[in-house]
Scaffold this motif. Structure first.
Motif, PDB file in Angstrom:
ATOM      1  N   ALA A   1       1.142  -0.724   0.143  1.00  0.00           N
ATOM      2  CA  ALA A   1      -0.042  -0.113  -0.466  1.00  0.00           C
ATOM      3  C   ALA A   1       1.080   0.945  -0.266  1.00  0.00           C
ATOM      4  O   ALA A   1       1.752   1.461   0.843  1.00  0.00           O
ATOM      5  N   ASP A   2       0.388   2.496  -0.273  1.00  0.00           N
ATOM      6  CA  ASP A   2       1.613   3.713  -0.299  1.00  0.00           C
ATOM      7  C   ASP A   2       0.055   4.903  -0.155  1.00  0.00           C
ATOM      8  O   ASP A   2      -1.223   4.632  -0.230  1.00  0.00           O
ATOM      9  N   ALA A   3       0.053   5.981  -0.786  1.00  0.00           N
ATOM     10  CA  ALA A   3      -0.093   6.863  -0.237  1.00  0.00           C
ATOM     11  C   ALA A   3      -1.631   6.283  -1.141  1.00  0.00           C
ATOM     12  O   ALA A   3      -3.050   7.396  -0.733  1.00  0.00           O
ATOM     13  N   ILE A   4      -1.788   6.143  -2.563  1.00  0.00           N
ATOM     14  CA  ILE A   4      -2.996   6.682  -3.052  1.00  0.00           C
ATOM     15  C   ILE A   4      -3.986   5.592  -2.917  1.00  0.00           C
ATOM     16  O   ILE A   4      -5.004   5.679  -2.725  1.00  0.00           O
ATOM     17  N   CYS A   5      -3.721   4.178  -2.286  1.00  0.00           N
ATOM     18  CA  CYS A   5      -4.496   3.187  -1.980  1.00  0.00           C
ATOM     19  C   CYS A   5      -5.113   3.901  -0.825  1.00  0.00           C
ATOM     20  O   CYS A   5      -6.228   3.341  -0.227  1.00  0.00           O
ATOM     21  N   CYS A   6      -4.798   4.463   0.119  1.00  0.00           N
ATOM     22  CA  CYS A   6      -5.215   5.444   1.106  1.00  0.00           C
ATOM     23  C   CYS A   6      -6.209   6.417   0.857  1.00  0.00           C
ATOM     24  O   CYS A   6      -7.130   6.464   1.516  1.00  0.00           O
ATOM     25  N   THR A   7      -6.323   6.536  -0.214  1.00  0.00           N
ATOM     26  CA  THR A   7      -6.915   7.837  -0.368  1.00  0.00           C
ATOM     27  C   THR A   7      -8.880   7.295  -1.795  1.00  0.00           C
ATOM     28  O   THR A   7      -9.437   8.044  -1.547  1.00  0.00           O
ATOM     29  N   GLN A   8      -7.806   6.900  -2.877  1.00  0.00           N
ATOM     30  CA  GLN A   8      -8.723   6.521  -3.640  1.00  0.00           C
ATOM     31  C   GLN A   8      -9.303   4.714  -3.841  1.00  0.00           C
ATOM     32  O   GLN A   8      -8.213   4.174  -3.265  1.00  0.00           O
ATOM     33  N   VAL A   9     -10.654   4.398  -3.971  1.00  0.00           N
ATOM     34  CA  VAL A   9     -10.949   3.441  -4.018  1.00  0.00           C
ATOM     35  C   VAL A   9     -10.841   2.489  -5.527  1.00  0.00           C
ATOM     36  O   VAL A   9     -10.598   4.131  -6.774  1.00  0.00           O
ATOM     37  N   PRO A  10      -9.800   1.803  -5.386  1.00  0.00           N
ATOM     38  CA  PRO A  10      -9.181   1.353  -7.398  1.00  0.00           C
ATOM     39  C   PRO A  10     -10.931   0.717  -8.109  1.00  0.00           C
ATOM     40  O   PRO A  10     -11.724   0.087  -6.635  1.00  0.00           O
ATOM     41  N   ARG A  11     -11.283   0.885  -9.345  1.00  0.00           N
ATOM     42  CA  ARG A  11     -12.003   0.442  -9.934  1.00  0.00           C
ATOM     43  C   ARG A  11     -11.694  -0.924 -10.169  1.00  0.00           C
ATOM     44  O   ARG A  11     -10.868  -1.842 -10.429  1.00  0.00           O
ATOM     45  N   LEU A  12     -13.345  -1.509 -10.673  1.00  0.00           N
ATOM     46  CA  LEU A  12     -12.707  -3.040 -11.050  1.00  0.00           C
ATOM     47  C   LEU A  12     -12.708  -2.976 -12.592  1.00  0.00           C
ATOM     48  O   LEU A  12     -13.867  -2.553 -12.920  1.00  0.00           O
ATOM     49  N   THR A  13     -11.863  -3.516 -12.662  1.00  0.00           N
ATOM     50  CA  THR A  13     -11.536  -3.661 -14.112  1.00  0.00           C
ATOM     51  C   THR A  13     -11.249  -4.993 -15.228  1.00  0.00           C
ATOM     52  O   THR A  13     -10.485  -5.653 -13.823  1.00  0.00           O
ATOM     53  N   SER A  14     -11.434  -4.531 -15.591  1.00  0.00           N
ATOM     54  CA  SER A  14     -11.314  -6.335 -15.944  1.00  0.00           C
ATOM     55  C   SER A  14      -9.261  -5.899 -16.627  1.00  0.00           C
ATOM     56  O   SER A  14      -8.610  -5.496 -16.456  1.00  0.00           O
ATOM     57  N   GLN A  15      -9.135  -7.795 -16.418  1.00  0.00           N
ATOM     58  CA  GLN A  15      -8.144  -7.988 -15.948  1.00  0.00           C
ATOM     59  C   GLN A  15      -7.917  -9.497 -17.249  1.00  0.00           C
ATOM     60  O   GLN A  15      -8.328 -10.488 -17.036  1.00  0.00           O
ATOM     61  N   GLY A  16      -7.139  -9.630 -18.122  1.00  0.00           N
ATOM     62  CA  GLY A  16      -6.805 -10.577 -19.087  1.00  0.00           C
ATOM     63  C   GLY A  16      -8.223 -10.922 -19.753  1.00  0.00           C
ATOM     64  O   GLY A  16      -8.818 -10.141 -20.270  1.00  0.00           O
ATOM     65  N   LEU A  17      -7.933 -11.612 -19.852  1.00  0.00           N
ATOM     66  CA  LEU A  17      -9.313 -12.952 -21.259  1.00  0.00           C
ATOM     67  C   LEU A  17     -10.909 -11.923 -20.262  1.00  0.00           C
ATOM     68  O   LEU A  17     -11.753 -11.673 -20.729  1.00  0.00           O
ATOM     69  N   ASP A  18     -10.613 -12.938 -18.853  1.00  0.00           N
ATOM     70  CA  ASP A  18     -11.874 -12.752 -18.304  1.00  0.00           C
ATOM     71  C   ASP A  18     -11.600 -12.850 -16.445  1.00  0.00           C
ATOM     72  O   ASP A  18     -12.353 -13.655 -16.111  1.00  0.00           O
ATOM     73  N   GLY A  19     -10.782 -11.845 -16.498  1.00  0.00           N
ATOM     74  CA  GLY A  19     -10.674 -11.898 -14.240  1.00  0.00           C
ATOM     75  C   GLY A  19     -11.228 -10.665 -14.498  1.00  0.00           C
ATOM     76  O   GLY A  19     -11.703  -9.274 -15.288  1.00  0.00           O
ATOM     77  N   PHE A  20     -11.536  -9.810 -12.932  1.00  0.00           N
ATOM     78  CA  PHE A  20     -11.938  -8.657 -12.936  1.00  0.00           C
ATOM     79  C   PHE A  20     -10.718  -8.231 -11.555  1.00  0.00           C
ATOM     80  O   PHE A  20     -10.149  -8.931 -10.821  1.00  0.00           O
ATOM     81  N   LEU A  21     -10.210  -7.074 -11.158  1.00  0.00           N
ATOM     82  CA  LEU A  21      -9.318  -6.827 -10.040  1.00  0.00           C
ATOM     83  C   LEU A  21     -10.281  -5.833  -9.821  1.00  0.00           C
ATOM     84  O   LEU A  21     -10.152  -4.909 -10.608  1.00  0.00           O
ATOM     85  N   SER A  22      -9.900  -5.173  -8.428  1.00  0.00           N
ATOM     86  CA  SER A  22      -9.719  -3.716  -8.173  1.00  0.00           C
ATOM     87  C   SER A  22      -8.400  -3.966  -6.879  1.00  0.00           C
ATOM     88  O   SER A  22      -8.669  -4.091  -6.204  1.00  0.00           O
ATOM     89  N   CYS A  23      -7.013  -3.239  -7.844  1.00  0.00           N
ATOM     90  CA  CYS A  23      -5.791  -2.905  -6.802  1.00  0.00           C
ATOM     91  C   CYS A  23      -5.320  -1.972  -7.809  1.00  0.00           C
ATOM     92  O   CYS A  23      -5.485  -2.080  -8.787  1.00  0.00           O
ATOM     93  N   HIS A  24      -4.806  -0.855  -6.900  1.00  0.00           N
ATOM     94  CA  HIS A  24      -3.613  -0.061  -7.371  1.00  0.00           C
ATOM     95  C   HIS A  24      -2.799  -0.185  -7.557  1.00  0.00           C
ATOM     96  O   HIS A  24      -2.293  -0.176  -8.453  1.00  0.00           O
ATOM     97  N   HIS A  25      -2.808  -1.824  -6.923  1.00  0.00           N
ATOM     98  CA  HIS A  25      -1.099  -2.291  -7.467  1.00  0.00           C
ATOM     99  C   HIS A  25      -0.880  -3.489  -7.719  1.00  0.00           C
ATOM    100  O   HIS A  25      -0.787  -4.497  -6.453  1.00  0.00           O
ATOM    101  N   PRO A  26      -1.219  -4.366  -8.962  1.00  0.00           N
ATOM    102  CA  PRO A  26      -1.567  -5.474  -9.590  1.00  0.00           C
ATOM    103  C   PRO A  26      -0.380  -6.460  -8.355  1.00  0.00           C
ATOM    104  O   PRO A  26       0.635  -6.074  -8.579  1.00  0.00           O
TER     105      PRO A  26
END
Lengths: 319, 308, 282
Positions: A288-313
């Motif tokens: 975690a860093d500064a962005i993680c403390c303030t911004q909600v990560p959005r749920l985005t597509s990941q690869g072919l059929d995955g989803f992820l919400s993280c600033h630093h996967p």
């Protein structure tokens, strides 16, 4: 798509335990919904079943669609779906059955209500289902009371009640948590076999990664009311993208582990009343860093059929 | 099941004897020479000898008890001193009035109480619930004799609809039944509501909803069945409530009955009467407990299982 | 000490708690300071002014002997409070001892106590009280003993249940393994922990005891004249039902409100102490 949940928000009184949960489930798919206690898994199940009013909750945002139609309908219509096209399996078999009624009556009632069968026909059907679930002496069992059966048997009865009307979707809320380890495997096996045989969808809610590995096709990982990650099961175990997912995996004891290597995740699951700002996992995340403390990560597509919400996967360098 | 009932009813016999011993001992614990209590003031000394012999007061307590018990089992409960009639006759006259009062009051508060309790539970935390529970608060704290007098004031004195006292006709039953009934209703409403709410929280009720059964059917058939188990048991065990209420109410409304008999017996030191009335009331309570046990076994298969 | 009183203060904070608690304080004040609060004597008869409805001179009217009703209600409060608190206090002490001993030592003693409790518990308190008054004779003393015995079963049962559930908690095992004696455990740990729900139950029972005392007084078996008691006042007032109903209505009203206040305040206390679960069994 059999079940589509998009950006689901659930509130109970003044708190909003579920805050933007999305996933989808198709016919014939076994979809695992994973998370620790307090992540909102059971609430999701209740929302799909339309039973939130029973615990004083309500859907305050997002959509739920079953077989193309919205699930946010008048109660009378939902009632027709419940037990008939969407069935529910609860967590604790010891308390799931009515203690003063015989087993047979409790299973018959699904068929008489939803399939319009008379008592005799319903009973024949019940015996048939009990036998399929490999319950010995089904006739005797139908005539017994719940307290005369073991936990594993009771859970099979609960499954029988769920299957009786041949639903399209089964929502199973931690179906094995309250059972002995040996029985757990049996129940999961029965459930998954029947689901596949009949082309049903199964939303399997659990906190046990072992069960997930054994049974699921796809997995959605929940943390503190939001989706952390979603992937096909193989990808999830081979290459988890969210730090929380990996931490969960490392908590499972594995063969050949060195002594002292069993990890926990530092910190505790946040309670509903004080969810952290930004990414809810950030207080426990090594990346975690500064962005993680303030911004909600959005749920985005990941690869072919995955989803992820993280600033630093995982798999990308952390700043 | 039948075996349990038989076994349990056999237990009634020793309990009956134990109760009779307790009643007997209590009456004979009254300080003072019992002969003085049995004699009227200014009686000649020969009377003492006659009374002593007639009531066997010079014999040891155990023998006196045996004599009394023997009489009881043969239907002879002795003679009332003041009223100078066989106690058995007095009881036989009083019993029908008390039973009429008790049974009517019991039916009233059982039915009204359960109904109100169900309503309060189904509309929990909304206005029917709040109104009913406020009523329950008043109903359970009003002293029954005051309530009786209040009802008498309103309905007999001010409105003139119902008789003030006595036991003639069904109209004379209304106020006494209401007096006991309102207090009893408060009790039953409260326990029914609590029982319903407790059952509603259980897992199997959630599953019933998940099966798609109509909620009203769930509440009135399944939940109520469960809630009634403790309610019925308590109703039977608390049969003493009706009796206690009956005693007070009979005095307030000047109705003949076991209660009036008992009070009069106490005030007049008429010990055969007190002894017999107490024994009768004790038996009623014991029978109530017995009924409660049997009903619980009937309604709950788990209770049956733990008995065998 | 102040920390222990916090639930009490919290109970006062709710609106019902405040009203109920306020009324109770009023009643207690009136009972204690009755002689200072009214100019009338409770026993001086004034037949010229008998059976007068409430007016400026007599705020609650007069009874059939011309005595000021409000004064008699004030002094009656004294009787009610004294009799009920002493009886319940006595009952509480005995019940605590019996129940704790039965739960702690178990064995035949426990069985005897439990049987006795089960037998008496189903009998209405009025019956037990009448029985005892029949033996001891009417009067304040008899009433106090009668009420004590009538509630003994309840306190014994409640204490026993509390101690039983505490006994199985691990801290008891721990203390014993450290060598604590029976007495130390019983009086140092078990009873103090069991005390709170039992004390609240005692408070609620006081309300019932007040009604019981009034009922006995109504039958003429309670405090004897000239001592005023609410029950006796209503009993003699019954004859005046047609002509002077306030003689019955007003004492009864004060009695009812007082008992309701006790119940409401007791409920507020239960919420503040959060012991509803422990009392469910009783």
């Amino acid at each position: 798509m059999l079940l589509e949940v998009h950006d689901l928000r659930v509130s109970i009184g003044a708190v909003t335990p579920l805050d933007g949960v999305s996933f989808a489930l198709d016919r014939g798919e076994i979809h695992g919904l994973v998370g620790e206690s307090g992540s909102g898994k059971s609430l999701t199940a209740m929302a799909v079943m339309g039973l939130l009013p029973l615990i004083g909750g309500s859907v305050t945002g997002g959509t739920l669609r079953f077989d193309g139609h919205s699930l946010q309908r008048p109660e009378a219509e939902l009632r027709k779906l419940r037990g008939r096209r969407i069935a529910f399996i609860t967590q604790n078999p010891m308390t799931a059955l009515d203690p003063v009624r015989r087993i047979g009556a409790q299973v018959d009632e699904v068929a008489t209500l939803h399939l319009g069968l008379d008592r005799k026909a319903a009973r024949v059907r019940t015996i048939d289902i009990l036998t399929k679930l490999r319950i010995p002496s089904a006739e005797t069992v139908a005539h017994s009371y719940p307290h005369q059966l073991s936990g594993g048997m009771k859970q099979r009865i609960v499954i029988a009640m769920a299957l009786a009307a041949e639903p399209d979707l089964i929502v199973a809320d931690e179906p094995t948590t309250a059972l002995d380890v040996t029985v757990q495997a049996q129940i999961i096996h029965i459930l998954t076999t029947l689901v596949r045989e009949n082309g049903m969808g199964l939303l399997l809610i659990t906190h046990d990664m072992g069960v997930v590995a054994q049974a699921c096709d796809r997995v959605t990982v929940l943390y503190a009311g939001r989706v952390a990650e979603a992937q096909p099961v193989g990808g999830l175990f081979a290459a988890p993208c969210h730090p929380y997912t990996r931490a969960l995996m490392e908590c499972i004891p594995r063969e050949g582990m060195a002594r002292g290597a069993l990890a926990g995740i530092p910190g505790v699951v946040p309670s509903v009343v004080n969810y952290p700002a930004g990414c809810r996992f950030h207080p426990r995340c090594a990346r975690a860093d500064a962005i993680c403390c303030t911004q909600v990560p959005r749920l985005t597509s990941q690869g072919l059929d995955g989803f992820l919400s993280c600033h630093h996967p995982l798999g990308e360098p952390s700043s | 099941m039948l075996g349990y009932i038989i076994k349990r009813s056999l237990l009634l016999i020793p309990v009956f004897f134990a109760a009779s011993v307790v009643v007997f001992l209590l009456i004979h614990m009254v300080p003072g020479d019992p002969v003085d209590n049995l004699l009227r003031v200014g009686a000649p000394p020969e009377q003492r000898q006659i009374i002593t012999e007639r009531y066997g007061l010079d014999k040891p307590l155990v023998i006196q008890y045996a004599i009394w018990m023997n009489g009881v089992l043969h239907g002879d409960l002795g003679n009332a001193i003041i009223m100078r009639r066989p106690v058995a006759d007095l009881l036989a006259e009083a019993l029908p009035h008390s039973i009429a009062l008790g049974a009517s009051a019991f039916l009233f508060y059982a039915i009204v109480g359960i109904t109100l309790g169900v309503i309060a539970a189904l509309w929990r935390d909304r206005w029917p619930d709040r109104t009913i529970m406020t009523g329950v608060l008043f109903g359970s704290t009003l002293p029954s004799f005051w309530l009786g007098l209040l009802l008498m004031l309103i309905f007999s004195v001010w409105l003139g609809w119902l008789p003030v006292s006595g036991a003639r006709g069904w109209k004379s039953l209304v106020l006494p039944v209401l007096t006991i009934g309102l207090g009893g209703t408060a009790l039953v409403t409260r326990i029914t509501r609590v029982a319903m709410v407790e059952v509603q929280r259980k897992d199997f009720v959630l599953l019933l909803h998940a099966k798609g059964i109509h909620p009203l059917k769930i509440q009135l058939l399944r939940v109520l069945h469960h809630a009634l188990i403790p309610v019925v048991t308590i109703l039977a065990l608390r049969i003493g409530f009706v009796l206690g209420g009956a005693i007070t109410v009979e005095v307030v409304f000047a109705r003949p009955g076991i209660g009036t008999l008992l009070i009069r017996g106490i005030m007049q030191h008429d010990y055969p009467v007190v002894q017999a009335s107490l024994l009768m009331l004790a038996m009623a309570v014991i029978l109530g407990t017995f009924l409660g046990d049997v009903l619980q076994a009937l309604m709950d298969p788990r209770a049956r299982a733990s008995l065998s | 000490m102040m920390r222990r009183l916090t639930p009490l203060r919290n109970a006062f904070r709710t609106p019902t708690g405040m009203l109920a608690g306020g009324w109770l304080l009023l009643v207690i004040t009136v009972a204690v300071f009755a002689h200072l609060l009214t100019p009338y004597d409770y026993d001086i008869q004034d037949l010229a002014h008998a059976k007068m409805p409430p007016d400026a001179a007599h705020w609650m009217g007069t009874d059939e002997f011309g005595r000021d009703l409000m004064t008699r209600i004030f002094y009656g409060a004294r009787t009610s409070m004294t009799v009920s608190t002493v009886s319940i206090g006595l009952s509480l002490l005995c019940g605590l001892t019996l129940g704790a001993a039965a739960a702690y030592f178990g064995g035949w003693f426990d069985r005897v106590v439990t049987t006795a409790v089960d037998l008496t518990w189903s009998f209405p308190e009025i019956l037990i009280a009448l029985l005892l008054v029949a033996i001891i004779g009417p009067g304040t003393m008899g009433t106090m003993v009668a009420i004590s015995v009538a509630y003994l079963a309840q306190f014994t049962r409640l204490t026993r249940a509390q101690i039983l559930s505490l006994k199985s908690e691990t801290f008891v095992e721990a203390a014993r393994s450290l060598g604590a004696s029976h007495g130390h455990l019983l009086f140092g740990h078990l009873i103090p922990n069991a005390l709170t729900p039992v004390l609240v139950a005692a408070m609620l029972a006081t309300g019932d005891a007040i009604i019981l005392e009034a009922t006995l007084g109504f039958f003429g078996l309670g405090a004897q004249p000239p001592t005023p008691s609410w029950g006796a006042m209503m009993s003699s007032g019954a004859a005046q039902l047609f002509t002077a109903p306030w003689i019955i209505l007003l004492p009864g009203l004060v009695l009812t409100i007082t008992v309701i206040a006790i119940n409401l305040f007791g409920d507020a206390l239960i919420e503040a102490l959060d012991i509803r679960a422990k009392l469910r069994d009783a």
